[in-house]
Enzyme design. Sequence first.
Site, PDB file in Angstrom:
ATOM      1  N   LYS A  64       0.746  -1.157  -0.049  1.00  0.00           N
ATOM      2  CA  LYS A  64       0.109   0.054  -0.030  1.00  0.00           C
ATOM      3  C   LYS A  64       0.872   1.202  -0.142  1.00  0.00           C
ATOM      4  O   LYS A  64       1.815   1.329   0.767  1.00  0.00           O
ATOM      5  CB  LYS A  64      -0.991  -0.204   1.175  1.00  0.00           C
ATOM      6  CG  LYS A  64      -1.958   1.192   1.165  1.00  0.00           C
ATOM      7  CD  LYS A  64      -2.792   1.032   2.522  1.00  0.00           C
ATOM      8  CE  LYS A  64      -3.676  -0.196   2.597  1.00  0.00           C
ATOM      9  NZ  LYS A  64      -4.384  -0.066   3.816  1.00  0.00           N
ATOM     10  N   GLY A 100     -11.847  17.595 -25.394  1.00  0.00           N
ATOM     11  CA  GLY A 100     -12.785  18.582 -25.588  1.00  0.00           C
ATOM     12  C   GLY A 100     -12.869  19.463 -24.232  1.00  0.00           C
ATOM     13  O   GLY A 100     -12.973  20.757 -24.245  1.00  0.00           O
ATOM     14  N   LYS A 152      -4.533  18.727 -35.464  1.00  0.00           N
ATOM     15  CA  LYS A 152      -3.256  18.717 -34.686  1.00  0.00           C
ATOM     16  C   LYS A 152      -2.759  17.063 -34.061  1.00  0.00           C
ATOM     17  O   LYS A 152      -3.179  16.903 -32.891  1.00  0.00           O
ATOM     18  CB  LYS A 152      -3.426  19.569 -33.144  1.00  0.00           C
ATOM     19  CG  LYS A 152      -2.038  19.964 -32.806  1.00  0.00           C
ATOM     20  CD  LYS A 152      -2.285  19.875 -31.042  1.00  0.00           C
ATOM     21  CE  LYS A 152      -2.390  18.557 -30.571  1.00  0.00           C
ATOM     22  NZ  LYS A 152      -1.466  17.459 -30.405  1.00  0.00           N
ATOM     23  N   GLN A 179       3.384  13.540 -33.012  1.00  0.00           N
ATOM     24  CA  GLN A 179       4.355  12.895 -34.139  1.00  0.00           C
ATOM     25  C   GLN A 179       4.019  11.388 -34.241  1.00  0.00           C
ATOM     26  O   GLN A 179       3.653  11.082 -35.598  1.00  0.00           O
ATOM     27  CB  GLN A 179       5.932  13.113 -33.607  1.00  0.00           C
ATOM     28  CG  GLN A 179       6.788  12.234 -34.753  1.00  0.00           C
ATOM     29  CD  GLN A 179       8.307  12.497 -34.272  1.00  0.00           C
ATOM     30  OE1 GLN A 179       8.548  13.234 -33.529  1.00  0.00           O
ATOM     31  NE2 GLN A 179       9.189  11.731 -35.156  1.00  0.00           N
ATOM     32  N   GLU A 219       1.050   9.946 -33.865  1.00  0.00           N
ATOM     33  CA  GLU A 219      -0.068   9.719 -34.440  1.00  0.00           C
ATOM     34  C   GLU A 219      -0.086  10.242 -35.989  1.00  0.00           C
ATOM     35  O   GLU A 219      -0.687   9.500 -36.782  1.00  0.00           O
ATOM     36  CB  GLU A 219      -1.285  10.937 -33.784  1.00  0.00           C
ATOM     37  CG  GLU A 219      -1.640  10.655 -32.207  1.00  0.00           C
ATOM     38  CD  GLU A 219      -2.145  11.698 -31.582  1.00  0.00           C
ATOM     39  OE1 GLU A 219      -2.603  11.471 -30.337  1.00  0.00           O
ATOM     40  OE2 GLU A 219      -2.370  12.967 -32.108  1.00  0.00           O
ATOM     41  N   GLY A 251       6.532  17.292 -28.491  1.00  0.00           N
ATOM     42  CA  GLY A 251       6.881  16.911 -27.317  1.00  0.00           C
ATOM     43  C   GLY A 251       8.105  17.883 -27.095  1.00  0.00           C
ATOM     44  O   GLY A 251       8.128  19.071 -27.465  1.00  0.00           O
ATOM     45  N   VAL A 260       0.229  15.980 -18.753  1.00  0.00           N
ATOM     46  CA  VAL A 260      -1.101  15.773 -18.704  1.00  0.00           C
ATOM     47  C   VAL A 260      -1.682  17.120 -19.540  1.00  0.00           C
ATOM     48  O   VAL A 260      -1.510  18.082 -18.844  1.00  0.00           O
ATOM     49  CB  VAL A 260      -1.932  15.504 -17.456  1.00  0.00           C
ATOM     50  CG1 VAL A 260      -3.473  15.371 -17.491  1.00  0.00           C
ATOM     51  CG2 VAL A 260      -1.208  14.163 -16.973  1.00  0.00           C
ATOM     52  N   ASP A 298      -3.843  19.316 -25.421  1.00  0.00           N
ATOM     53  CA  ASP A 298      -5.273  20.036 -25.337  1.00  0.00           C
ATOM     54  C   ASP A 298      -4.824  21.760 -24.947  1.00  0.00           C
ATOM     55  O   ASP A 298      -5.645  22.504 -25.566  1.00  0.00           O
ATOM     56  CB  ASP A 298      -6.006  19.497 -24.193  1.00  0.00           C
ATOM     57  CG  ASP A 298      -6.483  18.067 -24.294  1.00  0.00           C
ATOM     58  OD1 ASP A 298      -6.538  17.672 -25.590  1.00  0.00           O
ATOM     59  OD2 ASP A 298      -6.373  17.392 -23.213  1.00  0.00           O
ATOM     60  N   ALA A 345       1.230  24.271 -20.195  1.00  0.00           N
ATOM     61  CA  ALA A 345       0.594  23.044 -19.198  1.00  0.00           C
ATOM     62  C   ALA A 345       1.517  22.041 -18.688  1.00  0.00           C
ATOM     63  O   ALA A 345       1.329  21.619 -17.539  1.00  0.00           O
ATOM     64  CB  ALA A 345      -0.174  22.321 -20.371  1.00  0.00           C
TER      65      ALA A 345
END
Length: 309
Positions: free
Chosen positions: A27, A41, A184, A187, A189, A225, A251, A255, A285
Amino acid sequence: MKNIATLTLNPTIDVAYEVDKVFATHKMRTAGEYHNPGGGGINVARVFVRLGGNARVHYLSGGATGVALDGLLDRHQLVRAQIPIQGETRVATSVLERDSGKEYRFTPPGPVVEETEWRLALDQLSQVTCDYFVASGSLPPGVPEDFYGQLAAALAPRGIGFVLDSSGAGLRGGLSDEHVLLVKPSQGELQQLVGRDLKGPDAIAAAAQDIVRSGRARYVAVTLGHEGAVLATAESTLYHPAIPIDAKSAVGAGDSFVAAMVYALASDWPVEDAFRYGIAGGTAAVLTPGTDLARPADIDRLYAQIKTG
């Protein structure tokens, strides 16, 4: 300022934790817990509104986690238009290991969307009124590959600028016709889309410009990136290296890039400057921990560096 609408077919509740070290079986006590509404979105709208724009969030959600997502969206004071489904909204988790600085991200596929549900969503979304429509995120199971393409074609007669940020089938199906203003991909993708490795900015720019010249999108912005980004238009290509920063979390970087670039386009900036503002948004971000996103002060500061650098 023009209005945008965003679509998240497969939203998430984004949960983020920090631990000193990741161990199997044992744990692990966490710190720095964050809960945010997520999905492409939704994230775009969060940043767009922070910058001073107006956005309406359209999304599919269901189950008890869908109710929780509604509450998180309300907490962020986003204007929302929920499209109900039977399946449970997914929960995505990221864990930052402090000792190594590594981030572990766990993302489930999401609920199956029935044909009656996605057809109803397509009908409703085809009536949306806005200046720019941002379709961002993956396709949930059950939604056809060309869903984004169908929606772009439905919105095109009203002059709505369609922005696409997806991957795999969603990206491929979204570019099936000639109705996309801006796409958008990352690379990876883009490489998956064209079916080959792309080594270096020149090869990436050429592949991106092929998409533009085929008529499938007016602009292609490819994020690389830590290596920067590439913009392709019919007339030219532009490469800009990344800004060196102390990264905290990846993260929402893509977006935030989309939100900042669309905000600049909606403010009637030249596309090259909008692209640079997008880079500043994506970089900003990465400065924020957990599932937080780009903040305007960071975006403006980084954009000033890009313009003078």
